[in-house]
Write an enzyme that holds these catalytic residues in place. Structure first.
Site, mmCIF file in Angstrom:
data_model
loop_
_atom_site.group_PDB
_atom_site.id
_atom_site.type_symbol
_atom_site.label_atom_id
_atom_site.label_comp_id
_atom_site.label_asym_id
_atom_site.label_seq_id
_atom_site.Cartn_x
_atom_site.Cartn_y
_atom_site.Cartn_z
ATOM 1 N N VAL A 103 0.688 -1.213 0.026
ATOM 2 C CA VAL A 103 -0.132 -0.051 -0.109
ATOM 3 C C VAL A 103 0.812 1.324 -0.107
ATOM 4 C CG1 VAL A 103 -1.748 -1.361 1.277
ATOM 5 C CG2 VAL A 103 -0.130 0.132 2.561
ATOM 6 N N GLU A 104 0.170 2.213 -0.389
ATOM 7 C CA GLU A 104 0.899 3.781 -0.368
ATOM 8 C C GLU A 104 2.079 3.696 -1.321
ATOM 9 O OE1 GLU A 104 1.376 5.497 3.435
ATOM 10 O OE2 GLU A 104 -0.718 5.509 3.784
ATOM 11 N N GLY A 105 2.090 3.064 -2.474
ATOM 12 C CA GLY A 105 3.016 2.830 -3.168
ATOM 13 C C GLY A 105 3.787 1.452 -3.208
#
Length: 822
Positions: free
Chosen positions: A500-502
């Site tokens: 998640v988040e990149g």
């Protein structure tokens, strides 16, 4: 005498380059040496005259700016414009978003350590500390991870109510809107403590306080939007989620196919100007329970209803969950960690134009909004949660390795286990320092785009290694799920935080150095701006200034890299009144090497560097490890340089330095141009590669620090939740550890008696009774030993269940079988 002159000129040039002296001052210094040499030695040979003429022919034009621009800068500018990589608008936004802090010093090749050590290091204020010690602690007592993850697949109703009543969803919302208005540091402390207990609760609290409607509204919302939504979000009357990722747009979020078409429609009985939204989102945390959805999409105005521009760009709107046509409520099930996560879909969902965050004036600015806020949220959420998980592993593994015995020895005494425990301690120290530094940067007003990427990637990767090692040390205890298992669910869910988040692969190979090379470099971004300026004359002037500053900077870093490599960094300006001065010297040396290697890569590869992900990733690794080491040294200084912590700092530092050498070495060995490969090897590793991984003796010292209560162990695991109840698995470990240590001499006495006097009666209780009868131990000692052994039996026990209890979660009245030691 001529060769003395040559040596003097070379010495001046090397010294000037090492110290970063500008072109004019270097030119004056060269002129003074030549003049003085001629005047005081009366030597005026043809060789000296030729040398003087040649130097003058080079130096004089370089110092006459109009001449320099027309002869050199202008032709190079034309070539440079052709070399520039094509950047989309979204890439430009990403490069220009955020601020540059300490990472800029590291990238520039000559970090000012005093500025780092003098930097403010805020602490929690009284109100924030009271919140962490009060409601957060109470919440942790309420959480029952097994019930949440296996039986309910949700937080129980009383926990949801507690979160809302105590404004957990409004930690970042200012107090004037009913929120808590916590600092980034307090935000970190809350997430760290909750994550050390239950990842489901941690995610539930983290998401509303990260990138989402609240954060967007605080920074970009209209007054009307703020006044309406923020108080409701703070009180938990509205549960938010944010939809960005879709089936075809994950890490490449700018390619979202979701659209909004500006049009007129009837809305609540009136014809209004609004947007017809069509979207397909997935992996959206809190979506199944959300009442307000933040939505990213590409906005179009084909009929020119709000202006002449047809394609307005990525925009963000707030859509109530009851909006007709919005499909929401179903759940994904990510790796048996049942935090609320699911898809959001809609076809021709109509909302008024005032649903745009910030109103119509912010239409098309969504990507900048998201990038800037992601740099803040990513600096806190996952690094803090990773820190909480790593500290839990450190605390529990150290205690378990002392309590659990094999071959009549604590398993922590075996060298294989020591190696795992030293990694656990070192990486936990690094994660904690890293998350503290990025949170502090946010509190100091920065929007740390590059450090947040560093923190997200390395905190989650190191945490993954810590969990792996903790599971290995615990063995079967870690893999049998049940109420007693405090590691298994975190192990299962670890790939979630990696993704998640990149996604981490993308973050490492493209983002850290991809952004850092341009954002942190003192001249590259300025040169790019100058090359794209519409005013050609002004652009040439700016480009010329930055180009020659850049050339001087590159020469300086080349010289610094070689000199510091040859001298083992003894000429580096570092804090010399500290035992850690040698650490600062190493970092200064590799900072210069990074700056030089980065310039060589950018100059020789140009726009192709964007696609050379191996090189980009490895240079990013160097920048990352320099930043992590800086954070660890800052932490060590702030905590008063505790001597007892020195082994952990040393282990983590040497591990990081070895990784720096490995990454730089891989850049050199794999550089596509053979000649440049040789140049890099000469300047970066003039004496070869001599860094070593942390040694076995140091690893032994570090591992033993985890196995006994101490101030060092407390500092390393500070901020996690530790129950004082024996019914809590971690609480039981901490209660048992000092008692087990106290009983070790008694256990050795009994073992000796069993060997020498045949005391062993087969049954432990009978053996104790015989030991009392033979006065080997006292009755009181036997009673205490029996109590401690009962605690140990409970600690090493694992859970077992009736099959009906595990069958599809439909357990009826079935209960877990009473656990037995295994």
């Amino acid at each position: 005498m001529f060769w003395i002159l040559i040596a003097s000129l070379l010495g001046l040039s090397v010294t000037a380059a090492f110290r970063g002296v500008n072109l004019l001052n270097w030119s004056l210094g060269m002129a003074l040496i030549l003049t003085g040499f001629t005047a005081f030695t009366n030597v005026s040979t043809p060789a000296v005259i030729v040398l003087s003429v040649l130097l003058a022919a080079i130096v004089v034009p370089l110092n006459i700016k109009p001449l320099r621009r027309s002869w050199l800068s202008e032709p190079f500018l034309a070539l440079y414009r052709k070399m520039l990589p094509t950047l989309s608008d979204t890439e430009k936004v990403a490069l220009e978003a955020g601020t540059v802090g300490w990472e800029g010093e590291l990238f520039a090749g000559n970090p000012d350590w005093d500025s780092l050590l003098e930097q403010k290091w805020p602490e929690l204020n009284e109100t924030e500390q009271a919140f962490v010690d009060g409601p957060v602690e109470e919440l942790c007592h309420m959480l029952k991870p097994w019930e949440i993850s296996h039986e309910l697949a949700d937080l129980p109703p009383e926990v949801w109510s507690f979160l809302k009543e105590n404004r957990f969803f409004g930690m970042i919302i200012p107090k004037e809107y009913g929120g808590l208005g916590l600092s980034a540091l307090a935000h970190r402390a809350v997430l760290q403590k909750i994550a050390s207990v239950c990842p489901v609760a941690g995610s539930t609290v983290a998401v509303p306080n990260s990138l989402g409607p609240a954060e967007l509204l605080v920074h970009y919302g209209t007054d009307e939007q703020k006044n309406h939504y923020l108080p409701r979000l703070a009180k938990g009357e509205e549960i938010p989620c944010f939809g960005l990722t879709g089936p075809t747009a994950g890490s490449d979020a700018t390619s979202i196919p979701d659209t909004g078409i500006i049009c007129k429609r009837k809305y609540k009985g009136k014809e209004v100007l609004g947007m017809r939204l069509s979207f397909d989102k997935r992996y959206i945390t809190l979506a199944p329970v959300a009442t307000i959805v933040g939505l990213a999409f590409k906005l179009y105005d084909p009929d020119g209803l709000v202006g002449d521009k047809k394609d307005l760009g990525i925009s963000v709107a707030l859509v109530p969950s009851e909006t007709p046509g919005l499909e929401i409520g179903s759940r994904h099930f990510p790796l048996n960690v049942p935090f609320h996560n699911g898809p959001i879909r809609g076809k021709d969902v109509f909302v008024p134009l005032d649903a745009l965050v910030g109103g119509i004036d912010m239409a098309g600015h969504g990507w900048r909004m998201l990038i800037e806020l992601l740099s803040v949220g990513r600096a806190i959420t996952l690094p803090s949660s990773s820190g909480g998980g790593a500290k839990l592993c450190t605390l529990s593994t150290g205690a378990y390795a002392r309590i659990r015995k094999q071959f009549n020895l604590p398993i922590g005494r075996f060298e294989g286990v020591e190696a795992a425990m030293s990694r656990i301690a070192g990486y936990t120290y690094a994660i904690s320092a890293l998350s503290r530094m990025t949170a502090t940067a946010v509190d100091l007003g920065e929007k740390p785009a590059v450090p947040s990427a560093i923190a997200k990637y390395h905190a989650t990767e190191m945490s993954r290694q810590v969990l792996t090692d903790a599971m290995d040390v615990h063995g079967g205890k870690g893999i049998v799920m049940g109420p007693r298992n405090y590691l298994g669910r975190g192990w299962q869910g670890m790939p979630i935080w990696i993704t998640v988040e990149g996604a981490n692969i993308l973050t490492r190979s493209m983002m850290i150095f991809g952004q850092g090379a341009i954002r942190c470099h003192p001249y590259v971004l300025k040169e790019m701006h100058a090359a794209r300026m519409e005013d050609q004359a002004k652009g040439l002037e700016e480009f010329d200034h930055n180009l020659f500053a850049h050339i001087g900077y590159s020469i300086s870093n080349a010289v610094r890299s070689m000199v510091l490599g040859l001298s083992f960094a003894h000429f580096a300006a570092v804090p010399t009144d500290r035992k850690t001065a040698r650490y600062y010297r190493k970092l200064t040396r590799y900072s210069a090497a990074l700056a030089f290697a980065s310039d060589v890569a950018m100059l020789s590869l140009g726009g192709k560097l964007k696609y050379k992900e191996h090189i980009s990733a490895r240079l990013g690794d160097v920048l990352s490890q320099l930043y992590i080491c800086s954070a660890m040294l800052k932490r060590f200084e702030i905590q008063g340089r505790p001597a007892a912590d020195q082994p952990i700092l040393a282990w983590a530092f040497h591990d990081a330095i070895y990784k720096i050498q490995t990454a730089l070495g891989s850049v050199v060995d794999n550089f596509p141009n053979r000649a440049i490969r040789g140049l890099l090897r000469l300047f970066v590793f003039p004496f070869g590669r001599h860094e070593r991984q942390p040694g076995d003796r140091l690893g032994h010292k570090v591992s033993q620090l985890l196995m006994s209560p101490s101030a060092t162990r407390n500092r390393l695991t500070d901020g996690v939740f530790i129950s004082d109840k024996a019914s809590n698995p971690i609480g039981l470990l901490e209660l048992a550890l000092p008692r087990v240590i106290a009983m070790e001499p008694l256990e050795r006495r009994l073992l000796k008696a069993e060997i020498n006097a045949g005391l062993d009666a087969g049954d432990p209780q009978t053996t104790l009774e015989k030991a009392v009868e033979q006065s080997i131990i006292t009755a009181k000692e036997a009673q205490e030993l029996k109590a401690v052994r009962a605690m140990v039996t409970e600690i090493v026990a694992v859970d077992e269940f009736e099959s009906s209890y595990l069958r599809m979660g439909k357990s009826g009245d079935a209960d877990p079988i009473k656990v037995q030691a295994a």
